[in-house]
Design a protein around this motif. Structure first.
Motif, PDB file in Angstrom:
ATOM      1  N   VAL A 235      87.667  39.561  38.480  1.00 37.71           N
ATOM      2  CA  VAL A 235      86.221  39.808  38.507  1.00 37.71           C
ATOM      3  C   VAL A 235      85.763  40.641  37.300  1.00 37.71           C
ATOM      4  O   VAL A 235      84.582  40.681  36.975  1.00 37.71           O
ATOM      5  N   GLY A 236      86.737  41.323  36.634  1.00 33.96           N
ATOM      6  CA  GLY A 236      86.381  42.089  35.438  1.00 33.96           C
ATOM      7  C   GLY A 236      86.744  43.560  35.493  1.00 33.96           C
ATOM      8  O   GLY A 236      86.205  44.368  34.742  1.00 33.96           O
ATOM      9  N   LYS A 237      87.688  43.925  36.350  1.00 36.02           N
ATOM     10  CA  LYS A 237      88.055  45.346  36.496  1.00 36.02           C
ATOM     11  C   LYS A 237      88.669  45.905  35.215  1.00 36.02           C
ATOM     12  O   LYS A 237      88.298  46.985  34.766  1.00 36.02           O
ATOM     13  N   SER A 238      89.595  45.129  34.649  1.00 40.53           N
ATOM     14  CA  SER A 238      90.219  45.610  33.403  1.00 40.53           C
ATOM     15  C   SER A 238      89.180  45.730  32.299  1.00 40.53           C
ATOM     16  O   SER A 238      89.218  46.679  31.515  1.00 40.53           O
ATOM     17  N   SER A 239      88.260  44.784  32.261  1.00 40.15           N
ATOM     18  CA  SER A 239      87.209  44.851  31.237  1.00 40.15           C
ATOM     19  C   SER A 239      86.377  46.108  31.418  1.00 40.15           C
ATOM     20  O   SER A 239      86.041  46.791  30.443  1.00 40.15           O
ATOM     21  N   LEU A 240      86.055  46.420  32.662  1.00 41.38           N
ATOM     22  CA  LEU A 240      85.269  47.634  32.935  1.00 41.38           C
ATOM     23  C   LEU A 240      86.047  48.876  32.500  1.00 41.38           C
ATOM     24  O   LEU A 240      85.503  49.758  31.833  1.00 41.38           O
ATOM     25  N   LEU A 241      87.308  48.882  32.870  1.00 35.49           N
ATOM     26  CA  LEU A 241      88.157  50.014  32.501  1.00 35.49           C
ATOM     27  C   LEU A 241      88.161  50.204  30.984  1.00 35.49           C
ATOM     28  O   LEU A 241      88.005  51.310  30.478  1.00 35.49           O
ATOM     29  N   ASN A 242      88.293  49.093  30.276  1.00 34.80           N
ATOM     30  CA  ASN A 242      88.335  49.177  28.819  1.00 34.80           C
ATOM     31  C   ASN A 242      87.023  49.686  28.241  1.00 34.80           C
ATOM     32  O   ASN A 242      87.014  50.462  27.289  1.00 34.80           O
ATOM     33  N   HIS A 243      85.911  49.241  28.841  1.00 41.41           N
ATOM     34  CA  HIS A 243      84.617  49.745  28.379  1.00 41.41           C
ATOM     35  C   HIS A 243      84.536  51.257  28.569  1.00 41.41           C
ATOM     36  O   HIS A 243      84.068  51.979  27.700  1.00 41.41           O
ATOM     37  N   LEU A 244      84.995  51.702  29.753  1.00 39.88           N
ATOM     38  CA  LEU A 244      84.922  53.145  30.044  1.00 39.88           C
ATOM     39  C   LEU A 244      85.874  53.928  29.156  1.00 39.88           C
ATOM     40  O   LEU A 244      85.622  55.071  28.810  1.00 39.88           O
ATOM     41  N   LEU A 245      86.967  53.286  28.802  1.00 40.93           N
ATOM     42  CA  LEU A 245      87.998  53.973  28.020  1.00 40.93           C
ATOM     43  C   LEU A 245      87.784  53.883  26.516  1.00 40.93           C
ATOM     44  O   LEU A 245      88.655  54.278  25.764  1.00 40.93           O
ATOM     45  N   GLN A 246      86.619  53.370  26.109  1.00 41.67           N
ATOM     46  CA  GLN A 246      86.354  53.249  24.673  1.00 41.67           C
ATOM     47  C   GLN A 246      86.846  54.480  23.948  1.00 41.67           C
ATOM     48  O   GLN A 246      86.638  55.591  24.402  1.00 41.67           O
ATOM     49  N   GLU A 247      87.413  54.259  22.825  1.00 41.55           N
ATOM     50  CA  GLU A 247      88.208  55.308  22.192  1.00 41.55           C
ATOM     51  C   GLU A 247      87.541  56.668  22.120  1.00 41.55           C
ATOM     52  O   GLU A 247      88.140  57.678  22.437  1.00 41.55           O
ATOM     53  N   GLU A 248      86.263  56.682  21.732  1.00 42.72           N
ATOM     54  CA  GLU A 248      85.646  57.994  21.516  1.00 42.72           C
ATOM     55  C   GLU A 248      85.456  58.761  22.817  1.00 42.72           C
ATOM     56  O   GLU A 248      85.230  59.949  22.821  1.00 42.72           O
ATOM     57  N   LYS A 249      85.571  58.061  23.933  1.00 41.95           N
ATOM     58  CA  LYS A 249      85.323  58.747  25.191  1.00 41.95           C
ATOM     59  C   LYS A 249      86.612  59.100  25.916  1.00 41.95           C
ATOM     60  O   LYS A 249      86.619  59.927  26.804  1.00 41.95           O
ATOM     61  N   ASP A 261     102.470  68.717  35.451  1.00 44.40           N
ATOM     62  CA  ASP A 261     103.122  68.078  34.310  1.00 44.40           C
ATOM     63  C   ASP A 261     102.831  66.583  34.251  1.00 44.40           C
ATOM     64  O   ASP A 261     103.389  65.865  33.449  1.00 44.40           O
ATOM     65  N   VAL A 262     101.946  66.117  35.114  1.00 48.14           N
ATOM     66  CA  VAL A 262     101.605  64.695  35.061  1.00 48.14           C
ATOM     67  C   VAL A 262     100.540  64.468  34.001  1.00 48.14           C
ATOM     68  O   VAL A 262      99.748  65.333  33.693  1.00 48.14           O
ATOM     69  N   ILE A 263     100.549  63.289  33.445  1.00 54.63           N
ATOM     70  CA  ILE A 263      99.516  62.934  32.486  1.00 54.63           C
ATOM     71  C   ILE A 263      98.457  62.140  33.233  1.00 54.63           C
ATOM     72  O   ILE A 263      98.751  61.130  33.862  1.00 54.63           O
ATOM     73  N   GLU A 264      97.233  62.630  33.180  1.00 56.76           N
ATOM     74  CA  GLU A 264      96.166  61.942  33.889  1.00 56.76           C
ATOM     75  C   GLU A 264      95.180  61.389  32.879  1.00 56.76           C
ATOM     76  O   GLU A 264      95.046  61.911  31.789  1.00 56.76           O
ATOM     77  N   GLU A 265      94.485  60.326  33.287  1.00 59.36           N
ATOM     78  CA  GLU A 265      93.546  59.724  32.372  1.00 59.36           C
ATOM     79  C   GLU A 265      92.124  60.080  32.766  1.00 59.36           C
ATOM     80  O   GLU A 265      91.727  59.906  33.900  1.00 59.36           O
ATOM     81  N   TYR A 266      91.387  60.617  31.816  1.00 61.56           N
ATOM     82  CA  TYR A 266      90.011  60.997  32.071  1.00 61.56           C
ATOM     83  C   TYR A 266      89.092  60.250  31.124  1.00 61.56           C
ATOM     84  O   TYR A 266      89.441  60.011  29.978  1.00 61.56           O
ATOM     85  N   VAL A 267      87.921  59.883  31.602  1.00 61.66           N
ATOM     86  CA  VAL A 267      86.883  59.407  30.690  1.00 61.66           C
ATOM     87  C   VAL A 267      85.655  60.272  30.895  1.00 61.66           C
ATOM     88  O   VAL A 267      85.372  60.732  31.986  1.00 61.66           O
ATOM     89  N   ASN A 268      84.938  60.462  29.801  1.00 59.10           N
ATOM     90  CA  ASN A 268      83.751  61.298  29.814  1.00 59.10           C
ATOM     91  C   ASN A 268      82.530  60.385  29.863  1.00 59.10           C
ATOM     92  O   ASN A 268      82.203  59.718  28.907  1.00 59.10           O
ATOM     93  N   LEU A 365      80.230  42.290  31.150  1.00 59.43           N
ATOM     94  CA  LEU A 365      81.175  43.112  30.409  1.00 59.43           C
ATOM     95  C   LEU A 365      81.629  42.425  29.133  1.00 59.43           C
ATOM     96  O   LEU A 365      82.216  43.046  28.263  1.00 59.43           O
ATOM     97  N   LEU A 366      81.311  41.139  29.018  1.00 58.55           N
ATOM     98  CA  LEU A 366      81.607  40.450  27.758  1.00 58.55           C
ATOM     99  C   LEU A 366      80.718  40.996  26.658  1.00 58.55           C
ATOM    100  O   LEU A 366      81.152  41.193  25.540  1.00 58.55           O
ATOM    101  N   SER A 367      79.454  41.257  26.994  1.00 63.40           N
ATOM    102  CA  SER A 367      78.477  41.657  25.973  1.00 63.40           C
ATOM    103  C   SER A 367      78.083  43.126  26.084  1.00 63.40           C
ATOM    104  O   SER A 367      77.238  43.583  25.327  1.00 63.40           O
ATOM    105  N   GLN A 368      78.654  43.867  27.023  1.00 60.65           N
ATOM    106  CA  GLN A 368      78.302  45.280  27.222  1.00 60.65           C
ATOM    107  C   GLN A 368      77.008  45.452  27.997  1.00 60.65           C
ATOM    108  O   GLN A 368      76.602  46.580  28.262  1.00 60.65           O
ATOM    109  N   ALA A 369      76.318  44.346  28.320  1.00 54.70           N
ATOM    110  CA  ALA A 369      75.031  44.485  28.999  1.00 54.70           C
ATOM    111  C   ALA A 369      75.233  45.217  30.324  1.00 54.70           C
ATOM    112  O   ALA A 369      76.155  44.929  31.074  1.00 54.70           O
ATOM    113  N   GLY A 370      74.366  46.186  30.584  1.00 52.02           N
ATOM    114  CA  GLY A 370      74.392  46.881  31.867  1.00 52.02           C
ATOM    115  C   GLY A 370      75.337  48.072  31.913  1.00 52.02           C
ATOM    116  O   GLY A 370      75.283  48.853  32.862  1.00 52.02           O
ATOM    117  N   VAL A 371      76.191  48.229  30.903  1.00 55.58           N
ATOM    118  CA  VAL A 371      77.160  49.332  30.951  1.00 55.58           C
ATOM    119  C   VAL A 371      76.449  50.686  30.881  1.00 55.58           C
ATOM    120  O   VAL A 371      76.776  51.612  31.615  1.00 55.58           O
TER     121      VAL A 371
END
Ligand SMILES: Nc1nc2c(c(=O)[nH]1)N(C=O)[C@@H](CNc1ccc(C(=O)N[C@@H](CCC(=O)O)C(=O)O)cc1)CN2
Ligand SMILES: Nc1nc2c(ncn2[C@@H]2O[C@H](COP(=O)(O)OP(=O)(O)OP(=O)(O)O)[C@@H](O)[C@H]2O)c(=O)[nH]1
Ligand SMILES: [K+]
Length: 462
Positions: A235-249, A261-268, A365-371
């Motif tokens: 449905v596009g979960k990985s695509s959403l994750l990638n949008h949220l994880l955009q490098e600068e964020k 000592d665990v590594i956790e992933e955060y997005v801003n 999520l193909l075009s970023q619309a709505g993100v």
């Protein structure tokens, strides 16, 4: 006036390769110990003016063999981080020379500092209070600008001032009660006293309740909004994750030398830290309906502060989709209708019967619309009502939250006691307990054991 402690030393920079690594030395003998291993002509650290920096070498005094070429900052107490005499040795980066320098200090009079011990001394020597010391740790761990502002505000003493004011009110009231009891000038002194106690208890309780209202947001700023992205395959979960994880964020934290000592992933996301929950258990299964029953998936959902439920609006809702709606009905949920660039096949009117229409966001999520709209919705959920005042005082620390709740319960006891016409001295006990509990936040009343435990959560060298 600083207390007399032994002299401690530690490496205050993170391990590994860097341009410079700092060894910090603090205590009454800091200058003397440093002079045993520092060489720079005939210059002695003990004799240079305070708050100056000097070039030289660190040597093994037994052999005069050079361990490193350094810059040494010399700071005389009490105008220092710990209020003690402090020497900071700026070594070359890497781990060999800096460790050699530390070892030389340890074998010539210094003791290896425990985690957080420098900050603990700043507290014990009265430069900062306990909530400010805790803010130092929060600052190190802050994951977004906003979280950093909250920590800085606490380090500035904003929370401490608030708590001290409340303690002041309680103490004044208790003093007034004593006066009334000792010098009963009027016949109705008993009534006046209980009236005063109740009035002040209600007032302080109101202030604590207000402070606690910031706790949820404070905790999220500190720990991140635990977020699960779920939905059927493709449905596009990985695509959403990638949008949220955009490098600068993307923020990846690896907190070395701390309890976690665990590594956790955060997005801003617009100042809100999302802590992405690993929902592999939900994502990677074939039969979702069955898997939702799996404990791991349930746990992920139960842990989530926010669920992002993704549908492909190019297909009608399936029974699996409905099972996911069921499973997340109790959650804080945003429903994402993805693939808006494709033809609409999903009956939105029908969907709106089972999910809150205002929780729906349309994306491609193909075009970023709505993100952007989605991000706005996440931020709005978080900052609902109070558009994220940066300088607001948030209570963000679980220890503080627990103490405030206990203090509030003690005040409830005061009110109950008065209403039940209990003797004033019993009511005083509850009021005093409230005063003590608030004092634990600032460290004005606190046990040794707790201090040890709190400071041990700090990084080594801090
Ligand atoms: N090299 C270095 N950088 C550092 C620190 C440090 O210890 N060493 N800090 C460690 O976290 C932070 C700075 N925090 C500090 C806080 C207070 C004082 C201090 O000396 N306070 C004195 C008065 C200072 C003055 O007004 O001259 C005081 O409050 O009495 C120093 C550092 C960040 N950078
Ligand atoms: N047309 C269109 N395709 C999309 C959109 N979003 C994602 N896709 C495509 O849909 C496919 C699946 O996307 P993913 O992001 O991998 O979906 P997923 O939900 O993570 O899939 P699984 O990992 O299999 O569960 C990919 O080929 C994407 O390129 C969209 O908005 N429009
Ligand atoms: K995928």
């Amino acid at each position: 006036m600083s207390l007399e402690f032994d002299t401690i030393a530690a490496i205050s920079t993170p391990p590994g390769e860097g341009a410079i690594a700092i060894v910090r030395l603090s205590g009454a003998e800091a200058f003397e110990i440093a002079d045993r291993v520092y060489r720079s002509g005939s210059k002695k650290i003990k004799q240079v003016p305070s708050h100056t920096i000097h070039y030289g070498h660190i040597v093994d005094p037994n052999t005069e063999e050079i361990a490193d070429e350094v810059m040494v900052s010399v700071m005389q107490g009490p105008k220092t981080f710990t209020r003690e005499d402090v020497v900071e040795i700026n070594c070359h980066g890497g781990i060999v020379s800096v460790n050699q320098v530390l070892q030389l200090l340890l074998s010539h009079g210094a003791r290896l500092a425990e985690p957080g011990e420098f900050t603990k001394r700043a507290f014990l020597n009265g430069r900062i209070d306990l909530s400010q010391a805790e803010a130092v740790m929060d600052l190190i761990r802050a994951k977004t600008d906003r979280a950093m502002h909250v920590a800085l505000s606490q380090l500035d003493g904003n929370l401490s001032t608030l708590i001290r004011n409340l303690r002041g009110i309680i103490l004044d009231t208790l003093a007034q009660v004593e006066v009334n009891i000792d010098y009963p000038e009027y016949d109705d002194v008993e009534e006046m006293t209980t009236k005063l106690l109740k009035e002040k208890a209600v007032q302080v309780r109101g202030n604590i309740a207000q402070l606690l209202e910031t706790a949820k947001q404070g905790k999220i700023l500190r720990e991140g909004l635990a977020t699960a992205i779920i939905g059927r395959p493709n449905v596009g979960k990985s695509s959403l994750l990638n949008h949220l994880l955009q490098e600068e964020k993307a923020i990846v934290t690896d907190i070395a030398g701390t309890t976690r000592d665990v590594i956790e992933e955060y997005v801003n996301v617009q100042g809100v830290p999302l802590k992405l929950i690993d929902t592999a258990g939900i994502r990677e299964t074939e039969d979702l309906v069955e898997q939702i029953g799996v404990e791991r998936s349930r746990k992920a959902l139960a842990e989530a502060d926010l669920v992002l439920l993704v549908f492909n609006q190019n297909e009608p809702l399936t029974s699996e989709d409905r099972a996911l709606i069921e499973a997340t009905n109790e959650s804080n949920r945003i429903v994402i209708l993805n693939k808006m660039d494709l033809e609409n096949q999903l009956d939105v009117a029908q969907l709106e019967q089972v999910v809150d229409p205002s929780s729906i966001v349309r994306t491609s999520l193909l075009s970023q619309a709505g993100v952007k709209e989605l991000e706005g919705k996440i931020a709005a959920l978080f900052f609902s009502g109070q558009t994220g005042e940066k300088d607001a005082t948030y209570v963000s620390n679980v220890r503080h939250i627990a103490l405030l709740n206990q203090a509030m319960a003690a005040l409830d006891e005061v009110v109950v006691g008065i209403d039940a016409e209990m003797p004033v001295d019993l009511v005083q006990i509850d009021m005093t307990r409230c005063w003590d509990l608030l004092g634990e936040i600032t460290g004005d009343s606190v046990q040794d054991e707790l201090l040890t435990q709190l400071f041990s959560q700090f990084c080594l060298g801090k």
